[in-house]
Write an enzyme that holds these catalytic residues in place. Structure first.
Site, PDB file in Angstrom:
ATOM      1  N   LYS A  64       0.840  -1.197   0.000  1.00 30.30           N
ATOM      2  CA  LYS A  64       0.000   0.000   0.000  1.00 30.30           C
ATOM      3  C   LYS A  64       0.877   1.250   0.000  1.00 30.30           C
ATOM      4  CE  LYS A  64      -3.885   1.943   2.673  1.00 30.30           C
ATOM      5  NZ  LYS A  64      -4.717   1.723   3.887  1.00 30.30           N
ATOM      6  N   SER A 139      -9.550   1.410   3.269  1.00 28.15           N
ATOM      7  CA  SER A 139      -8.745   2.236   2.379  1.00 28.15           C
ATOM      8  C   SER A 139      -7.678   1.448   1.635  1.00 28.15           C
ATOM      9  CB  SER A 139      -8.072   3.349   3.195  1.00 28.15           C
ATOM     10  OG  SER A 139      -7.152   2.808   4.132  1.00 28.15           O
ATOM     11  N   SER A 163      -9.683  -0.839   7.408  1.00 25.49           N
ATOM     12  CA  SER A 163      -9.159  -0.624   6.056  1.00 25.49           C
ATOM     13  C   SER A 163      -8.496  -1.823   5.412  1.00 25.49           C
ATOM     14  CB  SER A 163      -8.179   0.553   6.061  1.00 25.49           C
ATOM     15  OG  SER A 163      -8.872   1.756   6.314  1.00 25.49           O
TER      16      SER A 163
END
Length: 434
Positions: A64, A139, A163
């Protein structure tokens, strides 16, 4: 397990790069590591000479884009940070590289990790590989979409309020939110200094255990499933939601656990009403944390106020940024109240587990399945782990008529990830047999 050293490291990386190219329309990836093929060739040469760098020798992983990877950009999905490059690896990335992993690409994310839908000014909306008209969640949606689409078999995401678990639920993956530990956050761009965690997003529980142990400096060993007949689960009915299609899958999954010998008890948790009304601590923490992080990066813009004023971030987040800009120090009454509630919830969950004599809590990971690219409020279920600091894991327990998977979240009753993983492995075996 899927995360095993490939027979041909270079071909494996080349194959995954082709998958990234093929699935560009998912908006899952913000950029690839241009040195990945050269690193794979080095791994292959070492293999020919009989040398292995570790249990992830030549395994490509996706990270990420709020987790630092040396010499690669770290943008948080924000146009205003597009020129920012990490000078060193995050602590967890160091561990993965030392085990032989190749960092293949950087995953798109919800800008600043704010949302449970992954939309960024740099990468747009991350689409679900199973249904591209639907969000991949957030997310860490880019990580989930990448793994589900075959761009890699594992990714590293962050989880502040769900997330990791929400996008894994939407995509049919296993996602582990470990217990809160400050040390693991070194090199990770912050959202909430009291709730941020880093965890694996993979296809199976064994792979989650492997990445987790490596990231925490432990020696990987084969995980043994906890016998289902020995387990007593507490189901929090108030978190089941109101999605009929999802509820049908959920109750079938509970029946499968009962048939396998598990004891299922209904748990009443009065503190849920307070959980639902809590203001996320990130509201009070983000400006202080991100300003310190930007200063350490020698970034331009130099602080959150300048970044918000630049116009190079999602306009829809500006109202939230304006709220966050009101809090420029910690230890305010609101922050202290939030910290007290974290301790209170941790204690309440522990006492509830003792009262019902349960090994773990169960509930659907999200309240409803997604139906569009817009934000689908997940309910407060993911906040139980996020606020208490207890570890939780989501795994698929079936598919609804929409063909989208339904995630089951298992919340531990202590900060013992190993026990949680053995429980999850037992449940995974039950669902695989059905």
């Amino acid at each position: 397990m899927r995360l095993i050293p490939p027979p041909d490291c270079r071909e494996e990386v080349a194959r995954r790069l082709r998958a990234i190219e093929h699935h560009q329309q998912l908006n899952a990836i913000l950029g690839v590591n241009t040195a990945a093929l050269a690193q794979a060739e080095r791994c292959q040469r070492l293999r020919r000479s009989g040398y292995s760098t570790g249990p992830l020798h030549g395994v490509p992983l996706i990270i990420k884009d709020n987790i630092a990877c040396a010499s690669l950009p770290i943008t948080l999905g924000c146009k205003g940070l597009a020129s920012l490059t990490a000078s060193s690896d995050a602590w967890v990335v160091q561990r993965l590289r030392a085990a032989g992993a190749i960092i293949l690409a950087r995953a798109n994310m919800s800008e600043f990790a704010f949302d449970v839908r992954s939309r960024s000014s740099l990468g747009g909306d991350v689409r679900n590989p199973l249904q591209p008209a639907v969000t991949a969640g957030g997310s860490s949606g880019g990580c989930a979409a990448a793994v589900a689409a075959g761009m890699a078999d594992g990714a590293l995401g962050t989880d502040t309020g769900g997330s990791i678990r929400i996008p894994c639920s939407y995509s049919g993956l296993v996602g582990l939110r470990p217990a809160f530990r400050r040390r693991q956050l070194q090199g990770v761009a912050p959202l909430s200094i009291s709730k941020d965690t880093v965890g694996p997003m993979v296809h199976g529980v064994q792979d989650a255990a492997l990445l987790h142990t490596i990231m925490h400096g432990e020696k990987p060993t084969e995980l043994r499933a906890k016998p289902i007949k020995e387990l007593r689960f507490g189901v929090i009915n108030a978190l089941e939601g109101d999605d009929p299609a999802q509820l049908r899958v959920w109750h079938r999954a509970l029946d499968k656990l009962r048939q396998a010998g598990a004891t299922i008890v209904d748990v009443h948790l009065p503190i849920l009403a307070e959980v639902e009304t809590q203001t996320c601590l990130s509201l009070y923490e983000f400006q202080v944390a991100i300003n310190a992080w930007l200063a350490a990066q020698h970034s331009t813009p130099v602080n959150l106020r300048q970044l918000a004023a630049s116009g190079e971030c999602l306009p829809e987040f500006l109202p939230l940024l304006d709220q966050m800009l009101m809090f420029d120090s910690l230890k305010t009454p609101q922050w202290l109240n939030g910290r007290r509630f974290q301790r209170h919830l941790y204690q309440e969950l522990g006492m509830t587990a003792e009262r019902y004599r349960i090994d773990a809590f169960l509930y659907p990971t999200v309240r409803r399945q997604p139906t569009s690219l817009e934000k689908m409020p997940p309910g407060c279920a993911p906040e139980l782990a996020a606020i208490s600091g207890l570890p939780a894991i989501t795994l698929p327990c079936g598919h609804a008529e929409s063909a989208l998977p339904v995630g089951m979240e298992i919340l531990a009753t202590s900060r013992d990830e190993h026990f949680l993983l053995t429980v999850a492995l037992g449940c995974e075996g039950v669902f695989a047999e059905a």
